[in-house]
Design a protein around this motif. Structure first.
Motif, PDB file in Angstrom:
ATOM      1  N   LEU A 179      90.711  34.730 107.672  1.00  0.00           N
ATOM      2  CA  LEU A 179      91.478  34.953 108.892  1.00  0.00           C
ATOM      3  C   LEU A 179      92.301  36.236 108.805  1.00  0.00           C
ATOM      4  O   LEU A 179      92.270  37.078 109.719  1.00  0.00           O
ATOM      5  N   VAL A 180      93.027  36.412 107.704  1.00  0.00           N
ATOM      6  CA  VAL A 180      93.867  37.602 107.536  1.00  0.00           C
ATOM      7  C   VAL A 180      93.020  38.870 107.481  1.00  0.00           C
ATOM      8  O   VAL A 180      93.346  39.884 108.107  1.00  0.00           O
TER       9      VAL A 180
ATOM     10  N   PHE B 281      89.091  32.007 113.025  1.00  0.00           N
ATOM     11  CA  PHE B 281      89.700  30.710 112.735  1.00  0.00           C
ATOM     12  C   PHE B 281      88.890  29.569 113.343  1.00  0.00           C
ATOM     13  O   PHE B 281      88.635  28.547 112.686  1.00  0.00           O
TER      14      PHE B 281
ATOM     15  N   THR C 200      84.826  44.678 110.790  1.00  0.00           N
ATOM     16  CA  THR C 200      85.384  43.554 111.541  1.00  0.00           C
ATOM     17  C   THR C 200      84.278  42.602 111.977  1.00  0.00           C
ATOM     18  O   THR C 200      84.375  41.382 111.806  1.00  0.00           O
TER      19      THR C 200
ATOM     20  N   GLY D 167      91.231  37.005 115.360  1.00  0.00           N
ATOM     21  CA  GLY D 167      91.788  35.873 114.616  1.00  0.00           C
ATOM     22  C   GLY D 167      91.326  34.541 115.178  1.00  0.00           C
ATOM     23  O   GLY D 167      90.972  33.634 114.424  1.00  0.00           O
TER      24      GLY D 167
ATOM     25  N   THR E 225      94.542  40.791 117.458  1.00  0.00           N
ATOM     26  CA  THR E 225      94.912  39.712 116.542  1.00  0.00           C
ATOM     27  C   THR E 225      94.492  38.356 117.087  1.00  0.00           C
ATOM     28  O   THR E 225      93.889  37.539 116.370  1.00  0.00           O
TER      29      THR E 225
ATOM     30  N   THR F  44      90.379  27.380 120.479  1.00  0.00           N
ATOM     31  CA  THR F  44      90.684  28.605 119.731  1.00  0.00           C
ATOM     32  C   THR F  44      89.603  29.655 119.944  1.00  0.00           C
ATOM     33  O   THR F  44      89.903  30.846 120.124  1.00  0.00           O
TER      34      THR F  44
ATOM     35  N   GLY G 137      90.102  33.170 121.807  1.00  0.00           N
ATOM     36  CA  GLY G 137      89.711  34.390 121.106  1.00  0.00           C
ATOM     37  C   GLY G 137      88.737  35.224 121.918  1.00  0.00           C
ATOM     38  O   GLY G 137      88.867  36.460 121.985  1.00  0.00           O
TER      39      GLY G 137
ATOM     40  N   ILE H 277      91.776  39.734 110.934  1.00  0.00           N
ATOM     41  CA  ILE H 277      92.832  40.280 111.799  1.00  0.00           C
ATOM     42  C   ILE H 277      93.188  41.714 111.401  1.00  0.00           C
ATOM     43  O   ILE H 277      93.416  42.573 112.252  1.00  0.00           O
TER      44      ILE H 277
END
Length: 482
Positions: A62-63, A219, A405, A215, A211, A239, A243, A66
């Motif tokens: 996830l991090v 996620f 990404t 993210g 983000t 989610t 997104g 992002i």
């Protein structure tokens, strides 16, 4: 004479710069898979459930997902040296916290700090290669990056098994710390800045949309792939929907801004667009094997986690050795001599995987996995390099950030998709026989695995078709200069 001197100076600087980047990135990326075999020990030591311990992987993804889009902006605000040293310092701090963590919460915090450093490193490496090397030399340099990106995660589970059996899970972090410190010291001495600092305007709305968008997608799909939530869970589908909406708004905004966070005009370069789609498809095909194969080796063939990890090691080593070689071949002959045979090999291997059963020998699995990793080496970095070569210099940070990404997003989607296919294949088989003996369970797992590889085969065929359209390219200004 001055030009020759400058050229010579640049040549001298390339080796230490690349060594600095590769050492740091290797150990940062190694940590993506280093914990996988240690989850059982972590659950027992820290008294957490399977769903909770999975956050060490999900949170990491996830991090990274992002952060990578933001690197396009950071690369224009900070020097290569500042970004690399900052990323490695973050990674080292996170590693120390993980090693001494008294509770799971501390371990997760350390893991997320580690991910912050890792998310910055990969785009920094790729952008450095684009700036430092002319198009006809980039293949070899990108091949070295391929060695790091593919080889480090491949040996992670095997190395983890050895360390956990001999010592305990904390040593997974303690052993990395000296290498991380050495990387920081080496880079402080030898790493020089080679990028242009333009300091474009920072658009906070774009950062927020990026983000939430990337993210949310990572996620959502990662949560579905864990198996504890499933596609029907509101936490998953809401989610993903949020997104997706944020990503659509993000793209629209980027096309309207004078200084976008990620410049979508990079997709106007046809070979970059083609390479991006090809890389995502190959990553998803690879995940159908990297995720499912260890499960089948342990559940179907009753191998230990360590032996299952060991069975995947030859493929990882082969990929590491072949990636730089493929880079040099790309520099000399262009992409097609690698991409088309690589795509064909990928199709053949995935077809062979659709026929595996519990009677398939471990040796056959090792051979098939090794052939898969050879095919991936022949496609991944040559395709990325060729696509990035077509971009003008001002798009380098954006192009490398976009590809990295989407690889992370593709990875998350791949995990969720193939775990879901495996589970549904098992469920269909069990419902048809109405029994749950050990033999039936193994047969159900085989049915699920074969279904998964069948979908992987479809992706491989799509990848092969795309390789037929790839042409050798150089950036527009390179053409002008020539």
């Amino acid at each position: 004479m001055a030009g020759a001197a400058n050229s010579k100076q640049t040549e001298i600087k390339k080796a230490p710069i690349m060594i600095s980047l590769i050492i740091g990135a290797f150990f940062a990326i190694l940590n993506e898979t280093l914990l996988n075999v240690a989850f059982t020990d972590l659950m027992n030591d820290l008294q957490v459930s399977t769903a909770t311990v999975q956050w060490l992987s999900t949170g990491f993804l996830l991090v990274v997902g992002i952060l990578i889009p933001v690197t396009a902006l950071l690369l224009q605000w900070f020097t290569t040296r500042q970004l690399f040293l900052g990323a490695m310092t973050l990674f080292t701090i996170g590693t120390v916290i993980c090693g001494i963590a008294p509770t799971f919460s501390f371990l997760l915090i350390g893991r997320l700090i580690q991910a912050s450093g890792t998310g910055l490193l990969i785009p920094v490496m790729m952008n450095t290669v684009l700036v430092l090397f002319p198009p006809d030399k980039r293949g070899g340099a990108m091949g070295m990056i391929g060695l790091v990106i593919m080889f480090a995660p491949a040996i992670g589970p095997t190395l983890s098994g050895v360390i956990v059996e001999s010592l305990n899970w904390r040593w997974l972090f303690f052993i990395v710390i000296p290498f991380a410190l050495f990387s920081i010291a080496f880079a402080a001495l030898y790493l020089k800045n080679i990028t242009d600092i333009t300091k474009p305007k920072v658009d906070i709305t774009s950062i927020i949309l990026s983000t939430v968008g990337f993210g949310g997608i990572v996620f959502g799909f990662s949560s579905a792939g864990e198996g504890s939530h499933g596609w029907a869970s509101p936490e998953v589908y809401l989610t993903i929907i949020a997104g997706a909406i944020a990503l659509i708004l993000f793209v629209i905004r980027q096309l309207r801004l004078e200084d976008p966070l990620l410049d979508m005009r990079a997709f106007l370069s046809p070979m970059f667009s083609l390479a991006t789609v090809l890389v995502i498809i190959v990553m998803m095909t690879m995940f159908s094997t990297m995720i499912i194969l260890p499960l089948f080796l342990q559940g179907g063939l009753a191998l230990s986690a360590f032996v299952a990890g060991l069975a995947l090691l030859p493929g990882g080593i082969l990929n590491g050795f072949i990636s730089p070689l493929c880079g040099r071949i790309f520099d000399k002959f262009g992409p097609k001599v690698l991409l088309i045979p690589g795509g064909a090999l990928l199709v053949i291997v995935m077809w062979l995987f659709t026929n595996v059963t519990t009677s398939t020998s471990v040796f056959q699995f090792i051979v098939l996995h090794s052939l898969l990793m050879i095919a991936v080496a022949m496609i991944m970095m040559p395709a990325q390099t060729n696509g990035l070569n077509q971009l003008p210099r001002k798009y380098y940070p954006h192009g490398s950030a976009i590809i990295n990404t989407l690889v992370q997003v593709g990875g998350a989607i791949g995990i969720a998709l193939f775990i879901s296919i495996l589970a549904s294949g098992q469920a269909r088989y069990l419902s048809s026989v109405g029994d749950t003996t050990a033999n039936i369970e193994a047969a159900a797992l085989t049915a699920g695995v074969q279904s998964t590889f069948s979908i992987g085969l479809i992706f491989a065929i799509l990848a092969f078709i795309l390789t037929l359209f790839m042409k050798r390219t150089v950036a527009p200004e390179e053409v002008t200069e020539q």
